[in-house]
Every structure is written in structure tokens, then in C-alpha cells.
Write a protein that holds these residues in place. Structure first.
Motif: not given
Length: 411
Positions: A286-299
Motif C-alpha cells: 500500500c505504501k509503495d502504491d500510494s494506497i490510503s489506509n481506508k482504501d487498504c481496509i476496504s480492499t
């Protein structure tokens, strides 16, 4: 409790699951009559509750699973025996009943290490599973015969020792079909998700129904771990954070390459796979791909549902003879049913399958696993086989559980 035509017995089940957040306690009432069959129990849930673990115990147990120091294993085996005893006595006090009113206690204990895949040791193929919470301590502190260590007998016959809850699903599946003529699929979403179904038919008995059950992949364990890292919370209450985020298709595709999810059954797993290293790989991605924390939890929430659906399509649906999905009822239990975002993902994946909780069958979704171990214990002391070799991969059927008896009677 005795009657001329019918009598009943009370059985108690105890378990702490992969989430390691407390002890689930459930009391069931088993009605017994001359026409009772071993494979179809007439039982109902009397009451259930969860007794939280003391602060810091979860971290200690996780360390035992990683480090495995003999001294800690010894001491915490006894400690958890005392804590499970206290939880059992708290339930008795809540219902104003005595130990003599309880026929048997079934305790799953707390799994700290599950190794279902055999390794070679001194010329033998060996697997194993370790649950802490000595059943002898529970028996002698409650005054009630206690059955524990359920996995070992199955593993002795080459099985994975898990999942065991499908035995209860097997009973519920037959009852549901007899009453509605509809096929039931049972999904439990605790720390790990597992699924069960079978191909029921008229005139079936306990030997002629094809069935399948296995762990699908993560349940709440990844979501909970990520919530602790990102927000300092134990879990995603009601799925609120996941609902505020968006599913990242690239991350979801990456997650769905999980080898366990793609593996064919029989299969079982736990924190040995979905551990801190696994979570840190997700955080790094998620950090490498600039994915937000909320989007990480959602995914990751969507991943949990998609992993279940993939396994349903690959391995369960074929057994159901391509039954129309509109004629299938999916009964969900476990803490995952309280996650609205996860349930929405399941509905999206499984449409048009009808999705409800096991409450519809009279089994509260938070009580199902504990209720199962009450059933398993009752069957064990009755001398009845109480597992499904076709689910665990065992070479034959046997009686699971070690019976610890006591002459004590607590008032």
C-alpha cells in the motif's frame, strides 16, 4: 430433567478463536427421546456470552505461538485452564444453576500453533496442533466432566484436525433441508473464514450425504491487524472504515494470488500464515502504491469476501450439482457478520444467493462455535463419532476429545 417420554441435558461449550479477544461461552439444551438419532440432535441455545481476556494476554499468546518457550507453554496452559473455568462458572452464576445441572463441558481451548502439513521426524510423518487451556483444570475447578483436545484424534488418522465446526453445520444442513427442501451453505467468519455444504436428498442418513468443508482464507484477522496498525483500534466497528474507503482493484488482484486461497481442500490455516509478516507485506504494498489506509481496509475486506466466493465457486458449487444460486441459503456466523461492509461484499459476490445469519436457525451467530463444542463434547461422552473425515482429510472416523472426569460437585 427427567420425564416419562423425554428428558433433556445441558451442555456447555467454551472457545477462544483466532482473534484471541476473549472466551465465548454457550449453554445448549439437548432434548432426548426414544426416537433420537445420534446424527440429528434436537437442541437449542439457552444462553451465551463472551468473557474478555485480561489486558495484555493476547500479546502474550501471540508471542507463545511465535517463540514457543516451553516454560510459557506450561504456565499458560494452566492459566487458560483457570480462565476458562472462571468463564464457565460465570455462566452458571448468570443462569443461577449448579455444576450438577451441567452434563458436560466441551472446551476447544486457545489455539497457539496449528501445523496441519506433515513433516518428517525420525521416520514418521508428523503434524500437530496445540490448544492451551488444560481440560483437567476446567473439570476440577467447575466440578463438571470436561472434554478437550479435540483435534488430536483426527490428526492421528492423517487429518488436518480442522475445521471441526462443520460437524455442527452437518446437523443444521440436514435439519434445514428436511424443513424447507432448500440447500444450506454455512460460512463462519471468525479470525479465519471457513465454509461447509453438502448435497442433501430425501431419505438421506449420516453415511450417504456428500459434503465438503474447509478454511477459505482470512476472516477478520487481517482486517483487525491493519486496524491496529493504522488506527490503534482492535477491529473495524460495523465495517465503518471499510465503507468509507474504495476497493483498489490492483491491490485486490495481488491479494487474490494468495496460495492458500487458491489451494484445493482439504485445507486449514491460522495465524501461522496470516501473521505479522503477511500484514507487513500488505502495508508495504500500500505504501509503495500510494494506497490510503481506508482504501487498504476496504480492499482487504473485499478480499476476505472474494476469497470465500472463489472457493465456493471452485469447490462447493460442483458438489451441489449446479443447484440454482437462487435456491441456496448462505448462513453466516461469527464476528464477521457484524461487519456491514464485509456482508455487503458477500452479498455482491454471491447474488442471487440468499444471505442471512444463523440466528434464522436459532443459533446466534456469535454463539455458533461455542455451541458446536458443547455438541462435540456431548457426542464424545455418548461414544458417538463426532467429526467429518471428508472435511479434515482423515483416513477414517473416530471419537474426538479427551474426557476429563471429576467427582467434585460445586454448589
Amino acid at each position: 430433567m427427567e420425564g416419562s417420554l423425554c428428558k433433556f441435558r445441558l451442555a456447555m461449550g467454551l472457545i477462544s478463536g483466532t482473534s484471541m479477544d476473549g472466551i465465548d461461552v454457550c449453554i445448549i439444551k439437548i432434548n432426548i427421546s426414544d426416537s433420537s438419532r445420534d446424527d440429528i440432535l434436537d437442541f437449542s441455545v439457552v444462553d451465551y456470552m463472551t468473557v474478555p481476556y485480561p489486558h495484555g494476554l493476547k500479546e502474550d499468546l501471540l508471542n507463545i505461538g511465535i517463540n514457543g518457550r516451553t516454560r510459557d507453554v506450561c504456565l499458560y496452559h494452566s492459566l487458560l485452564g483457570r480462565l476458562f473455568s472462571d468463564a464457565a462458572k460465570a455462566m452458571m452464576e448468570k443462569l443461577h444453576i449448579k455444576s450438577s445441572d451441567i452434563y458436560v463441558i466441551g472446551s476447544h481451548g486457545q489455539t497457539v500453533l496449528h501445523l496441519p502439513n506433515p513433516v518428517q521426524l525420525y521416520g514418521h510423518s508428523i503434524n500437530g496442533s496445540l490448544q492451551l487451556g488444560d481440560p483437567s483444570i476446567i473439570a476440577n475447578h467447575t466440578g463438571v466432566t470436561t472434554v478437550g483436545d479435540f483435534r488430536t484424534a483426527d490428526m492421528a488418522l492423517g487429518g488436518e484436525g480442522a475445521p471441526l465446526v462443520p460437524y455442527l453445520d452437518f446437523i443444521l444442513l440436514k435439519q434445514h433441508f428436511m424443513e424447507t427442501k432448500r440447500v444450506g451453505v454455512f460460512l463462519n467468519v471468525g479470525g479465519i473464514s471457513n465454509i461447509f455444504s453438502g448435497n442433501p436428498h430425501e431419505g438421506m442418513n449420516d453415511t450417504d450425504m456428500e459434503c465438503i468443508g474447509f478454511d477459505c482464507g482470512p476472516g477478520n484477522v487481517l482486517i483487525d491487524s491493519l486496524m491496529q496498525i493504522f488506527y490503534g483500534r482492535e477491529f473495524d466497528q460495523d465495517g465503518t472504515v471499510a465503507s468509507e474507503g474504495n476497493i483498489n482493484d490492483s491491490l485486490l488482484s495481488w491479494l487474490m494470488k494468495d496460495k492458500f486461497v487458491l489451494r484445493s481442500p482439504p485445507k486449514s490455516t491460522g495465524r501461522e500464515l496470516y501473521n505479522a509478516d503477511y500484514v507487513h507485506e500488505i502495508v508495504k504494498k500500500c505504501k509503495d502504491d500510494s494506497i490510503s489506509n481506508k482504501d487498504c481496509i476496504s480492499t482487504v475486506t473485499a478480499f476476505t469476501a472474494c476469497a470465500v466466493h472463489y472457493n465456493f465457486k471452485q469447490y462447493v458449487q460442483a458438489l451441489l450439482n449446479d443447484q440454482a444460486e437462487s435456491d441456496i441459503d448462505l448462513f453466516v456466523s461469527g464476528g464477521g457478520y457484524r461487519n456491514n461492509a464485509l456482508v455487503k461484499c458477500l452479498r455482491d459476490c454471491f447474488k442471487p444467493v440468499k444471505i442471512v445469519s444463523t440466528d434464522e436457525l436459532g443459533i446466534p451467530c456469535d454463539a455458533k462455535e461455542a455451541a458446536c463444542f458443547a455438541v462435540l463434547a456431548y457426542q464424545a461422552v455418548a461414544g458417538c463419532k463426532n467429526h467429518l473425515p471428508s472435511v479434515t482429510g482423515a483416513s477414517g472416523s473416530t471419537i474426538l476429545g479427551k474426557v476429563c472426569r471429576t467427582d467434585l460437585q460445586r454448589k
